[in-house]
Design a protein around this motif. Structure first.
Motif, PDB file in Angstrom:
ATOM      1  N   ASN A   1       0.876  -1.284  -0.105  1.00  0.00           N
ATOM      2  CA  ASN A   1       0.038  -0.020   0.068  1.00  0.00           C
ATOM      3  C   ASN A   1       0.713   1.219   0.201  1.00  0.00           C
ATOM      4  O   ASN A   1       0.571   2.251  -0.793  1.00  0.00           O
ATOM      5  CB  ASN A   1      -0.957   0.014   1.312  1.00  0.00           C
TER       6      ASN A   1
ATOM      7  N   LYS B   1       1.806   1.709  -3.477  1.00  0.00           N
ATOM      8  CA  LYS B   1       0.930   2.238  -4.271  1.00  0.00           C
ATOM      9  C   LYS B   1       0.650   3.587  -3.997  1.00  0.00           C
ATOM     10  O   LYS B   1       0.490   4.207  -5.138  1.00  0.00           O
ATOM     11  CB  LYS B   1      -0.523   1.282  -3.958  1.00  0.00           C
TER      12      LYS B   1
ATOM     13  N   GLN C   1     -10.616   6.071  -7.177  1.00  0.00           N
ATOM     14  CA  GLN C   1     -10.112   4.829  -7.736  1.00  0.00           C
ATOM     15  C   GLN C   1      -9.402   4.265  -6.645  1.00  0.00           C
ATOM     16  O   GLN C   1      -8.574   4.900  -5.781  1.00  0.00           O
ATOM     17  CB  GLN C   1      -9.302   4.899  -8.949  1.00  0.00           C
ATOM     18  N   HIS C   2      -9.729   3.047  -6.563  1.00  0.00           N
ATOM     19  CA  HIS C   2      -9.136   2.051  -5.597  1.00  0.00           C
ATOM     20  C   HIS C   2      -8.771   0.573  -5.968  1.00  0.00           C
ATOM     21  O   HIS C   2      -9.387   0.296  -7.042  1.00  0.00           O
ATOM     22  CB  HIS C   2      -9.843   2.218  -4.087  1.00  0.00           C
ATOM     23  N   GLU C   3      -8.037  -0.223  -5.180  1.00  0.00           N
ATOM     24  CA  GLU C   3      -7.748  -1.334  -5.512  1.00  0.00           C
ATOM     25  C   GLU C   3      -7.787  -2.247  -4.155  1.00  0.00           C
ATOM     26  O   GLU C   3      -7.449  -1.609  -3.130  1.00  0.00           O
ATOM     27  CB  GLU C   3      -6.321  -1.481  -5.849  1.00  0.00           C
ATOM     28  N   GLY C   4      -8.465  -3.335  -4.024  1.00  0.00           N
ATOM     29  CA  GLY C   4      -8.647  -4.040  -2.931  1.00  0.00           C
ATOM     30  C   GLY C   4      -9.888  -3.710  -2.302  1.00  0.00           C
ATOM     31  O   GLY C   4     -10.481  -3.003  -2.571  1.00  0.00           O
TER      32      GLY C   4
ATOM     33  N   GLU D   1     -17.052   0.212   0.470  1.00  0.00           N
ATOM     34  CA  GLU D   1     -16.171   0.903  -0.939  1.00  0.00           C
ATOM     35  C   GLU D   1     -16.742   2.287  -1.331  1.00  0.00           C
ATOM     36  O   GLU D   1     -16.042   3.155  -1.392  1.00  0.00           O
ATOM     37  CB  GLU D   1     -15.404  -0.276  -1.542  1.00  0.00           C
TER      38      GLU D   1
ATOM     39  N   LYS E   1       0.667 -12.779  -7.000  1.00  0.00           N
ATOM     40  CA  LYS E   1      -0.720 -12.056  -7.080  1.00  0.00           C
ATOM     41  C   LYS E   1      -1.051 -11.981  -5.644  1.00  0.00           C
ATOM     42  O   LYS E   1      -1.861 -11.059  -5.111  1.00  0.00           O
ATOM     43  CB  LYS E   1      -1.894 -13.138  -7.618  1.00  0.00           C
TER      44      LYS E   1
END
Length: 341
Positions: A3, A6, A44-47, A55, A202
């Protein structure tokens, strides 16, 4: 650590970045305290911090923080009240408290953070939850205070070595601990090792694949993110500390060569690795351990993997990584309990 990487990438791309962190839970929740989500100014986000329930609301809160120019917010989602997204109780039947905070103050330390990430440093951020506290945030790298946001010396009761939520008198603060990605050393580059490397990548592992057969490491084989390939023509001349092998590394031995696997066990034991998984039947392991100390059996997992009646290479990979995740998270819980005691 992924993170923090990121966040650095988002800053480099010119985005404002917010960090959403679960700081407290009660009951059954999808993720636990310490789980994080990086959200940029484009929402925008991941996870995930939930099963998809929270979210959208978190990204909307980030938009409001940007509009009002506020730097942080604590949002709480209670199971006994209506969920802000669906108007229903949360599916996990638990309460979640999430700290959303801007990382604009941290951006000025971009070069120091990049260097710390490359050097595998210990990085901690202390965030005050009170507007009128004597500090708002602090950055620590390898135990040294490096920010200039508030008085240089924190009060003695700031527990930077204990990640999590802390209360002292009227001071409430949260300690983020950005740990290095765990390393996975895969000894053997056969076709059955390909899904192990791919799935490990991954899952956020830093993957190192080693083999004495150059042809198995050539071309586009094992070209996964965060994956390195090492050819070992003479294993006796290899010093793996430069690749980060230490007691916290995870080792999967699957070259199908008795000589190479035996050498891999010896080297992994010498580095004090606490998880060493060896592919193959127990009868073969007896041969591999002929010249090893009796204590080797305490850290060697064989047959490797959880017993899920796996058959295909992909199923075997899932069983191997399932066991490694179980081992890693159990050790993590034990460490957190010890730090908090």
């Amino acid at each position: 650590m992924k993170n923090l990487i990121k966040m650095c990438n988002e800053w480099k791309a010119g985005h404002q970045v917010f960090l959403a962190t679960i700081i407290k839970t009660r009951g059954s929740t999808y993720r636990k305290t310490g789980a994080q989500l990086v959200i940029n100014d484009k929402q925008q986000h991941e996870g995930l911090l939930s099963g998809g329930c929270l979210e959208k609301d978190l990204t909307e809160r980030v938009k409001r923080l940007l509009d009002t120019r506020n730097s942080q917010e604590i949002c709480s989602y209670y199971n006994d009240r209506e969920d802000p997204v669906f108007g229903l109780n949360t599916g996990c039947n638990g309460d979640v408290h999430i700290l959303i905070e801007s990382t604009e103050w941290l951006k000025k330390y971009y070069s120091k953070l990049n260097k710390a990430i490359c050097q595998q440093s210990d990085i901690r951020i202390v965030s005050s939850l009170d507007e009128n506290a004597f500090f708002q945030r602090m950055l620590w790298i390898d135990g040294e205070r490096v920010d200039h946001e508030s008085p240089r010396e924190p009060k003695t009761f700031i527990k930077i070595n204990e990640p999590g939520l802390h209360f002292h008198d009227d001071l409430h603060y949260y300690v983020h601990h950005f740990q290095q990605n765990p390393r996975m050393f895969i000894w053997g580059a056969g076709d059955d090792a390909l899904p192990v490397a791919e799935f490990s990548s991954k899952l956020g592992f830093e993957v190192i694949v080693l083999d004495y057969r150059e042809s198995l490491l050539s071309g586009d084989r094992f070209c996964f993110p965060n994956t390195r390939k090492i050819i070992l023509p003479s294993i006796a001349d290899v010093f793996l500390e430069e690749y980060g092998m230490d007691r916290n590394s995870f080792v999967v031995i699957m070259s199908h060569s008795v000589k190479f696997d035996s050498a891999a066990i010896t080297m992994s034991l010498n580095y004090g690795c606490q998880y060493i998984g060896v592919l193959g039947p127990r009868e073969r392991l007896i041969t591999l351990l002929e010249n090893q100390p009796a204590s080797a059996k305490d850290v060697i997992h064989n047959p490797i993997g959880l017993d899920i009646a796996a058959d295909t290479p992909e199923e075997i990979t899932i069983s191997i990584l399932g066991e490694i995740i179980q081992f890693k998270n159990q050790k993590k819980r034990m460490r957190m309990f010890s730090e908090g005691s």
